[in-house]
Design a protein around this motif. Structure first.
Motif, PDB file in Angstrom:
ATOM      1  N   ALA A  49       0.804  -1.221   0.000  1.00 28.04           N
ATOM      2  CA  ALA A  49       0.000   0.000   0.000  1.00 28.04           C
ATOM      3  C   ALA A  49       0.837   1.272   0.000  1.00 28.04           C
ATOM      4  O   ALA A  49       0.293   2.370   0.011  1.00 28.04           O
ATOM      5  CB  ALA A  49      -0.922   0.005   1.222  1.00 28.04           C
ATOM      6  N   THR A  50       2.168   1.100  -0.020  1.00 29.33           N
ATOM      7  CA  THR A  50       3.060   2.256   0.082  1.00 29.33           C
ATOM      8  C   THR A  50       4.113   2.190  -1.016  1.00 29.33           C
ATOM      9  O   THR A  50       5.180   1.577  -0.839  1.00 29.33           O
ATOM     10  CB  THR A  50       3.746   2.304   1.461  1.00 29.33           C
ATOM     11  N   PRO A  51       3.881   2.791  -2.159  1.00 28.41           N
ATOM     12  CA  PRO A  51       4.833   2.725  -3.282  1.00 28.41           C
ATOM     13  C   PRO A  51       6.217   3.255  -2.897  1.00 28.41           C
ATOM     14  O   PRO A  51       6.336   4.248  -2.166  1.00 28.41           O
ATOM     15  CB  PRO A  51       4.185   3.616  -4.336  1.00 28.41           C
ATOM     16  N   GLY A  52       7.253   2.565  -3.368  1.00 24.60           N
ATOM     17  CA  GLY A  52       8.620   3.026  -3.178  1.00 24.60           C
ATOM     18  C   GLY A  52       9.243   2.687  -1.846  1.00 24.60           C
ATOM     19  O   GLY A  52      10.350   3.138  -1.547  1.00 24.60           O
ATOM     20  N   ILE A  53       8.553   1.877  -1.051  1.00 26.23           N
ATOM     21  CA  ILE A  53       9.081   1.554   0.270  1.00 26.23           C
ATOM     22  C   ILE A  53       9.497   0.085   0.326  1.00 26.23           C
ATOM     23  O   ILE A  53       8.911  -0.770  -0.336  1.00 26.23           O
ATOM     24  CB  ILE A  53       8.048   1.866   1.378  1.00 26.23           C
ATOM     25  N   SER A  54      10.545  -0.200   1.090  1.00 31.66           N
ATOM     26  CA  SER A  54      11.015  -1.573   1.305  1.00 31.66           C
ATOM     27  C   SER A  54      10.769  -1.965   2.752  1.00 31.66           C
ATOM     28  O   SER A  54      10.549  -1.111   3.616  1.00 31.66           O
ATOM     29  CB  SER A  54      12.507  -1.687   0.986  1.00 31.66           C
ATOM     30  N   CYS A  55      10.867  -3.237   3.025  1.00 32.47           N
ATOM     31  CA  CYS A  55      10.515  -3.748   4.345  1.00 32.47           C
ATOM     32  C   CYS A  55      11.571  -3.450   5.412  1.00 32.47           C
ATOM     33  O   CYS A  55      11.298  -2.751   6.380  1.00 32.47           O
ATOM     34  CB  CYS A  55      10.271  -5.257   4.274  1.00 32.47           C
ATOM     35  N   TYR A  56      12.783  -3.956   5.206  1.00 32.22           N
ATOM     36  CA  TYR A  56      13.745  -3.990   6.316  1.00 32.22           C
ATOM     37  C   TYR A  56      15.164  -3.802   5.816  1.00 32.22           C
ATOM     38  O   TYR A  56      15.524  -4.245   4.725  1.00 32.22           O
ATOM     39  CB  TYR A  56      13.639  -5.341   7.037  1.00 32.22           C
TER      40      TYR A  56
END
Length: 382
Positions: A142-149
């Motif tokens: 739900a958050t474009p351009g973001i990675s997890c960890y």
């Protein structure tokens, strides 16, 4: 002689000393950000017996090597407020029960997380790896351009720290209480598998394998990470309201997660030691006393959010209000595991980095990486 001052406050502290001691001027000489490069330059200086440097800002794990090689001098315990400092930090400055370095800053790993995104998804801060990854599965799509960890996964000292934390957080040990290597175990494999599988399934982005502290900090501040394993110094920078951080007021910190519950940090921090080849040893001791004093540690915490070694600061209500992570950080430091305190530490660390990096890069299996590492560590710690 110190690593690059990413906090930006060291010169301010030195200016205070110089103002009060005009005839005993201290000059800051900065080395690279990379801990391995810092150590290399310090060792080169020591092996030539140069008197160019007086006070050495050592990573806590270097005490044994520098003391064993007589590159630093034993310090008079009575001259320092050791009883006011966190006991775990004081022990990092000792070699065979003698004091060779004084802890001026400590460090424990923390989990920085995007509180705004977790709240919006109805997710609580994770206490286990599985919970963390489950949170990412809700937030990332739900958050474009973001990675997890991300953590510190480049092949340098930071990877030794992150590998050690993963092993310890799975219930294993890199080196046991008996001083013998213990990495060829199911628990150690579970720890390394956490990192390796994170890369395989994309929860750890490919570029995160090039991250040291500063690369990860910049990524977190740019809003590119949901979770970030990092040291306390990031808190003040990520909360800056001068436009340098996109996540100010949007994040919080929690204890590192582990396999079945809260994980275990690797003990970090820096100690000041006096070069055996320095001319101004008396001034050096006085300068270290100045830097370890409560006043300087308080000011440094307030300006940089770096972890102090002065124990009482962690319980002061006004500081806890400003830095709400202090309570958890104190627990993290008190429960933190040491990296192997061995004379051949750099060789040990390099072997750990090679094994972890090879497994995370898919060049070898976790089982083969740990089997090979066990053999190397047994040879290095004989």
């Amino acid at each position: 002689m110190t690593g690059k001052d990413t906090s930006g406050n060291l010169q301010n502290q030195v200016d205070g000393w110089n103002s009060a001691h005009p005839n005993e001027k201290v000059t800051v000489i900065e080395l690279p950000e990379d801990a391995d490069a810092q150590r290399q330059q310090m060792v080169q200086n020591a092996t030539t017996k140069s008197d160019a440097y007086t006070v050495l800002n050592l990573d806590v794990i270097w005490t044994a090597e520098f003391a064993a090689n007589q590159w630093i001098v034993e310090l008079p315990e009575k001259d320092f407020p050791l009883d006011k400092l966190l006991p775990a930090t004081v022990e990092t400055g000792k070699y065979f029960k003698k004091l060779y370095a004084v802890p001026t800053t400590s460090d424990g790993g923390l989990l920085y997380y995007r509180k705004d995104l977790l709240d919006a998804a109805g997710v609580k801060p994770p206490t286990t790896w599985a919970e963390m990854y489950a949170a990412c599965d809700k937030v990332v799509p739900a958050t474009p351009g973001i990675s997890c960890y991300a953590g510190q996964f480049e092949k340098y000292e930071g990877l030794t720290v992150n590998f050690s934390e993963a092993v310890n957080s799975a219930g294993g040990d890199v080196v046991g209480e008996d001083g013998k290597p213990n990495v060829n175990t199911d628990k150690a494999k579970a720890g390394l598998d956490f990192l390796v599988n994170g890369v395989k399934d994309g929860r750890i982005a490919a570029k995160a394998r090039t991250f040291k502290e500063e690369e990860g900090r910049r990524a977190f501040q740019a809003g590119e990470l949901v979770f970030h394993r990092q040291w306390p110094y990031q808190y003040a920078k990520a909360n800056a309201t001068d436009g340098s951080s996109q996540v100010a007021g949007k994040f919080a910190v929690a204890p590192l997660p582990g396999m079945d519950g809260p994980g275990s940090s690797t003990l970090g921090g820096h100690n000041f030691a006096v070069s055996a080849f320095a001319k101004n040893k008396k001034t050096a001791v006085e300068f270290i006393k100045y830097m370890v004093d409560e006043k300087q540690q308080r000011a440094n915490l307030e300006k940089t959010s770096q972890a102090p070694t002065w124990a009482a600061l962690y319980d002061e209500p006004s500081l806890v209000e400003k830095f709400p992570y202090l309570t958890e950080l104190k627990k993290s430091i008190e429960k933190a595991k040491k990296r192997p305190a061995v004379v051949k530490y750099q060789e040990v660390s390099s072997a750990i980095q090679e094994a972890a990096y090879s497994a995370m890069s898919g060049q070898t299996t976790t089982a083969d990486a740990l089997s090979s590492l066990q053999t190397k560590l047994e040879s290095l710690t004989k």
